[in-house]
Write a protein that holds these residues in place. Sequence first.
Motif: not given
Length: 326
Positions: A58, A143, A183, A226, A322
């Motif tokens: 991230v 976050d 990515q 994620i 993302g």
Amino acid sequence: MTDDALDFRLLNDFQRDFPLCSAPFAELASRLGVAESAVLRVLEALRREGKVARVGAVFAPKRIGASTLAAMAVPPEKLAEVAAAVTRFPEVNHNYEREHHYNLWFVVTAGSEGRLQAALGAIELAAGLSLLQLPLLQEYHIDLGFSLDGKTEKAVPGNVLRRAFVPPIPLGELERRLVMALQEGLPLFIRPFSVLASRVGCDESEVIERIRRWCAEGIIKRFGVIVRHHELGYTANAMLVHDVPDELVGQIGESLAREAGVTLCYQRPRVPPKWPYNLFCMLHGQARAEVETRIAELRARLQLSEYAHDVLFSLTRFKQGGARYA
């Protein structure tokens, strides 16, 4: 360990501090007391189920490119059509309907400020509507990794108000290729960084070292699993906004950032007279009433009742992915 227990440990324990080594899934397996094949199998299953978006980086906003939150006031009868037009842009990574006159909210990222502005102009043309640009001015807490059992205390860096933005770093060709590879997330293979290295055109050790350096420098905010919160039952997603005096926004923002359940908190510009709010925070919960109660409690506890505010619950998730900087 049962599959359910392994699911939970992978989703909850490794949203950050993911091992940066040649065989990270073997390291996870060792920590969990299971076979490496079990870790890979479960992560792949969670990815297929939509509970895991990817395993990887991230990136911190405004450190390697440009980004902004944007909003549109779309006539309800045109919302689906406009949302589809906005979603088609690869620069758009999040796109939500929210309860408000400004009912379409999306995040746009690009490799540079010039490319960002070009994308925003193209989005306005495609939608046939003007948009509000609400770029990040100051971060207090960003976050989306948080404890799924509510037992782990979240970490909020101290003295965040005195940490000025570092200008975006210019990316060399190898770094640009590495960002592009990251990515997509780590490939779920035994030696994932070796696969990335072959895509980038360098050694595995160089990929790992560069990721470590970016993590240490804050360019990567966290590296790990994620998760998709909606698929994990966190379906009550609210954006709480306040209009607070500029001289108090830092103090109040820092206090909000430390509140349990606040996953994002930052300052963005007002756009008078259309948008009077300058302090934003996000709260995620499993039920709307739970989130509404939490908002009322924190506003009372932090003595925010004198400041104008609004609560924008999410209704429809048109796109979630993302950020794409390269």
